[in-house]
Design an enzyme around this catalytic site. Structure first.
Site, PDB file in Angstrom:
ATOM      1  N   SER A  47       3.006 -36.164  17.470  1.00 30.44           N
ATOM      2  CA  SER A  47       2.677 -34.917  18.162  1.00 30.44           C
ATOM      3  C   SER A  47       1.835 -35.170  19.418  1.00 30.44           C
ATOM      4  CB  SER A  47       1.886 -33.999  17.234  1.00 30.44           C
ATOM      5  OG  SER A  47       2.546 -33.835  16.006  1.00 30.44           O
TER       6      SER A  47
HETATM    7  N1  SAH Z   1       1.506 -36.111  12.562  1.00 31.65           N
HETATM    8  C1  SAH Z   1       2.565 -37.071  12.747  1.00 31.65           C
HETATM    9  C2  SAH Z   1       3.798 -36.399  13.267  1.00 31.65           C
HETATM   10  C3  SAH Z   1       4.860 -36.425  12.257  1.00 31.65           C
HETATM   11  S1  SAH Z   1       6.402 -35.676  12.683  1.00 31.65           S
HETATM   12  C4  SAH Z   1       2.075 -38.176  13.649  1.00 31.65           C
HETATM   13  O1  SAH Z   1       0.902 -38.139  14.051  1.00 31.65           O
HETATM   14  O2  SAH Z   1       2.835 -39.107  13.936  1.00 31.65           O
HETATM   15  C5  SAH Z   1       6.743 -34.894  11.129  1.00 31.65           C
HETATM   16  C6  SAH Z   1       6.992 -35.826   9.968  1.00 31.65           C
HETATM   17  O3  SAH Z   1       7.250 -34.999   8.843  1.00 31.65           O
HETATM   18  C7  SAH Z   1       8.196 -36.732  10.113  1.00 31.65           C
HETATM   19  O4  SAH Z   1       7.788 -38.068   9.972  1.00 31.65           O
HETATM   20  C8  SAH Z   1       9.133 -36.313   8.976  1.00 31.65           C
HETATM   21  O5  SAH Z   1       9.827 -37.398   8.394  1.00 31.65           O
HETATM   22  C9  SAH Z   1       8.149 -35.700   7.996  1.00 31.65           C
HETATM   23  N2  SAH Z   1       8.707 -34.766   7.034  1.00 31.65           N
HETATM   24  C10 SAH Z   1       9.666 -33.810   7.206  1.00 31.65           C
HETATM   25  N3  SAH Z   1       9.882 -33.131   6.069  1.00 31.65           N
HETATM   26  C11 SAH Z   1       9.032 -33.666   5.133  1.00 31.65           C
HETATM   27  C12 SAH Z   1       8.774 -33.394   3.755  1.00 31.65           C
HETATM   28  N4  SAH Z   1       9.424 -32.435   3.077  1.00 31.65           N
HETATM   29  N5  SAH Z   1       7.847 -34.130   3.132  1.00 31.65           N
HETATM   30  C13 SAH Z   1       7.156 -35.112   3.775  1.00 31.65           C
HETATM   31  N6  SAH Z   1       7.362 -35.417   5.086  1.00 31.65           N
HETATM   32  C14 SAH Z   1       8.289 -34.698   5.747  1.00 31.65           C
END
Ligand code: SAH
Length: 219
Positions: free
Chosen positions: A68
């Site tokens: 993000s």
């Molecule tokens: N805060 C993170 C951004 C992650 S993007 C950072 O600093 O890098 C969102 C993430 O949510 C992705 O890696 C995706 O794989 C995960 N995601 C999506 N659905 C999910 C679920 N049901 N349970 C766990 N993770 C999930």
């Protein structure tokens, strides 16, 4: 602790990010600003994106996901009103960057990621930085982590169609959850507080996150 890491070549860019992207936009919590000034965001992106690590936008990470924008991370964590004693649940570990910031603000961070490869890489990066007060779990975060509940705060980094009931259940009375809700073109951050066992919801900024993939979803 991260504060003891060697100063790195990005320290000046990082401080500039804190001043121009966070303080200038109204983030006032000094603990949060200090945490974001100390966590080396460039360690959480691939080498080819390192020079953009402190720019004002999201970046691609593995498995078609994104890290993000720094301001969004700050905004979400600011709304949680964390205390050093807080126990936090994070859904969507991704690169582990936000997890790292959370380790500086809370006593322990439990983070769930559905992609095993991302979960492994994130845990490796966090450990390499000397951080220890985190637990990364591979699985469907929409179910939360009942075995470690209740949580003082929950932060969801992927967009849901509604607040997953298991997450609300695992929030302690008086606790706060921040979660993007809605379809890709019309998501908004929702601040959910548990008061008298009921959800009190405040609608916040519009936003754009990757979807929260649950249960039988195949993406
Ligand atoms: N805060 C993170 C951004 C992650 S993007 C950072 O600093 O890098 C969102 C993430 O949510 C992705 O890696 C995706 O794989 C995960 N995601 C999506 N659905 C999910 C679920 N049901 N349970 C766990 N993770 C999930």
């Amino acid at each position: 602790m991260v504060a003891e890491l060697q100063p790195d070549r990005f320290a000046v860019e990082r401080q500039h990010m804190v001043e121009t992207q966070l303080s200038a936009r109204g983030i006032r919590d000094q603990r949060l600003l200090d945490a974001m000034a100390s966590i080396p965001r460039h360690e959480f992106v691939e080498a080819r994106y390192r020079n953009q690590a402190y720019e004002d936008h999201p970046l691609p990470i593995a498995a078609g996901q994104t890290i993000s924008q720094p301001y969004i991370v700050a905004l979400m964590l600011d709304l949680l009103h964390l205390e050093p004693s807080s126990k936090v649940l994070e859904i969507g570990t991704g690169s582990g960057y936000q997890t790292a910031v959370l380790t500086q603000l809370a006593t322990h961070v439990y983070s769930v990621e559905r992609h095993p490869e991302l979960a492994r890489q994130a845990a490796d990066t966090l450990s390499r930085l000397g951080l220890t007060n985190f637990t990364v779990v591979t699985g469907d975060g929409s179910r939360g982590l009942a075995q470690y509940a209740p949580f003082d705060a929950i932060v969801v980094s992927a967009a849901a169609s509604q607040v997953p009931p298991a997450l609300f259940e695992q929030l302690r009375e008086g606790g706060r959850m921040i979660i993007p809700v809605g379809p890709p073109e019309a998501q908004e951050l929702q601040l959910v507080r548990k008061q008298g066992g009921k959800a009190v919801i405040a609608l916040r900024e519009g936003c754009r996150f990757v979807p929260l993939i649950s249960g039988g979803d195949s993406v």
